[in-house]
Scaffold this motif. Structure first.
Motif, PDB file in Angstrom:
ATOM      1  N   ALA A 154     111.948  -9.208   3.932  1.00 35.03           N
ATOM      2  CA  ALA A 154     110.687  -9.820   4.359  1.00 35.03           C
ATOM      3  C   ALA A 154     109.525  -9.326   3.501  1.00 35.03           C
ATOM      4  O   ALA A 154     108.697 -10.129   3.051  1.00 35.03           O
ATOM      5  CB  ALA A 154     110.428  -9.523   5.835  1.00 35.03           C
ATOM      6  N   ALA A 188     106.895 -16.895  -0.373  1.00 31.81           N
ATOM      7  CA  ALA A 188     106.971 -17.560   0.924  1.00 31.81           C
ATOM      8  C   ALA A 188     105.894 -18.625   1.020  1.00 31.81           C
ATOM      9  O   ALA A 188     104.718 -18.347   0.785  1.00 31.81           O
ATOM     10  CB  ALA A 188     106.786 -16.538   2.040  1.00 31.81           C
ATOM     11  N   LEU A 215     105.426 -20.718   6.221  1.00 32.82           N
ATOM     12  CA  LEU A 215     106.458 -19.785   6.669  1.00 32.82           C
ATOM     13  C   LEU A 215     105.979 -18.343   6.744  1.00 32.82           C
ATOM     14  O   LEU A 215     106.676 -17.498   7.280  1.00 32.82           O
ATOM     15  CB  LEU A 215     107.650 -19.822   5.706  1.00 32.82           C
ATOM     16  N   ARG A 216     104.807 -18.042   6.200  1.00 42.89           N
ATOM     17  CA  ARG A 216     104.345 -16.651   6.149  1.00 42.89           C
ATOM     18  C   ARG A 216     104.336 -15.991   7.530  1.00 42.89           C
ATOM     19  O   ARG A 216     104.781 -14.860   7.680  1.00 42.89           O
ATOM     20  CB  ARG A 216     102.975 -16.553   5.505  1.00 42.89           C
ATOM     21  N   ALA A 234     106.096 -16.722  10.172  1.00 44.03           N
ATOM     22  CA  ALA A 234     107.471 -16.512  10.646  1.00 44.03           C
ATOM     23  C   ALA A 234     108.109 -15.339   9.922  1.00 44.03           C
ATOM     24  O   ALA A 234     108.806 -14.526  10.543  1.00 44.03           O
ATOM     25  CB  ALA A 234     108.292 -17.788  10.446  1.00 44.03           C
ATOM     26  N   VAL A 235     107.871 -15.224   8.616  1.00 45.73           N
ATOM     27  CA  VAL A 235     108.431 -14.101   7.857  1.00 45.73           C
ATOM     28  C   VAL A 235     107.771 -12.800   8.302  1.00 45.73           C
ATOM     29  O   VAL A 235     108.448 -11.769   8.430  1.00 45.73           O
ATOM     30  CB  VAL A 235     108.270 -14.328   6.336  1.00 45.73           C
ATOM     31  N   GLU A 236     106.489 -12.834   8.573  1.00 46.70           N
ATOM     32  CA  GLU A 236     105.803 -11.632   9.063  1.00 46.70           C
ATOM     33  C   GLU A 236     106.373 -11.189  10.406  1.00 46.70           C
ATOM     34  O   GLU A 236     106.457  -9.997  10.692  1.00 46.70           O
ATOM     35  CB  GLU A 236     104.299 -11.886   9.166  1.00 46.70           C
ATOM     36  N   ARG A 237     106.800 -12.136  11.222  1.00 43.72           N
ATOM     37  CA  ARG A 237     107.423 -11.782  12.513  1.00 43.72           C
ATOM     38  C   ARG A 237     108.726 -11.020  12.296  1.00 43.72           C
ATOM     39  O   ARG A 237     109.065 -10.141  13.074  1.00 43.72           O
ATOM     40  CB  ARG A 237     107.675 -13.045  13.332  1.00 43.72           C
ATOM     41  N   GLU A 281     110.630 -19.378  15.966  1.00 46.50           N
ATOM     42  CA  GLU A 281     109.841 -18.835  14.860  1.00 46.50           C
ATOM     43  C   GLU A 281     110.606 -17.700  14.169  1.00 46.50           C
ATOM     44  O   GLU A 281     110.617 -17.610  12.941  1.00 46.50           O
ATOM     45  CB  GLU A 281     108.480 -18.335  15.330  1.00 46.50           C
ATOM     46  N   ARG A 327     113.261 -19.255  11.983  1.00 41.37           N
ATOM     47  CA  ARG A 327     112.689 -19.787  10.729  1.00 41.37           C
ATOM     48  C   ARG A 327     112.404 -18.667   9.733  1.00 41.37           C
ATOM     49  O   ARG A 327     112.693 -18.788   8.540  1.00 41.37           O
ATOM     50  CB  ARG A 327     111.404 -20.576  11.000  1.00 41.37           C
ATOM     51  N   GLY A 328     111.836 -17.594  10.217  1.00 38.86           N
ATOM     52  CA  GLY A 328     111.553 -16.461   9.339  1.00 38.86           C
ATOM     53  C   GLY A 328     112.821 -15.835   8.786  1.00 38.86           C
ATOM     54  O   GLY A 328     112.904 -15.506   7.598  1.00 38.86           O
TER      55      GLY A 328
END
Length: 140
Positions: free
Chosen positions: A17, A33, A37-38, A40-43, A62, A65-66
């Motif tokens: 991530a 990213a 999507l940022r 979701a990736v941060e999650r 979410e 997706r991440g």
């Protein structure tokens, strides 16, 4: 519901991530990213500490997706490592394990989503509506 992550999975997800979010989009072969999507990736970064609470189907989606973005990034990193050296190179083997650990968590997250959808259907008698996806809370 709790998404459990062991140390190796948490480490791989944190690396993937962070790398995806920090990747320089101007670098050759780099894919940063997308803005959508940022978040979701941060999650996914929450997984670095181990277990993650996912309380709604919306949160599960979410996270999924991440995780999909991180798994894709790690697979691309694995492919590049193998092509730049050879399959048994230390970097390629490390890239394989990062990818495999992240893929395992993605699989569990998808299973969690299927179980959450079924529980909503059993408890409400209907498939999840957009309101239920957002508001139906699953306790830890």
């Amino acid at each position: 519901m709790i998404l459990a992550c062991n140390f190796e999975e948490a480490t791989a997800l944190g690396f993937g991530a962070r790398s995806l979010l920090e990747d320089d989009p101007t670098a050759t072969g780099s894919v940063a990213a997308p803005t959508a999507l940022r978040g979701a990736v941060e999650r996914v970064l929450a997984c670095r500490t181990g277990d993650v609470s996912i309380q709604t189907l919306s949160e599960q989606r979410e996270m999924e997706r991440g995780l999909e973005a991180v798994v894709t990034y790690l697979r691309d990193t694995l492919d590049a490592s193998v092509l730049l050296s050879h399959p048994a190179a230390e970097e390629a083997v490390a890239a394989y394990f990062d990818y495999a650990h992240a893929l395992t968590v993605l699989g569990r997250t998808r299973q969690m989503g299927r179980e959450m959808r079924v529980l909503v259907e059993v408890m409400t008698g209907a498939p999840p509506t957009p309101e239920l996806v957002r508001d139906f809370v699953f306790p830890d």
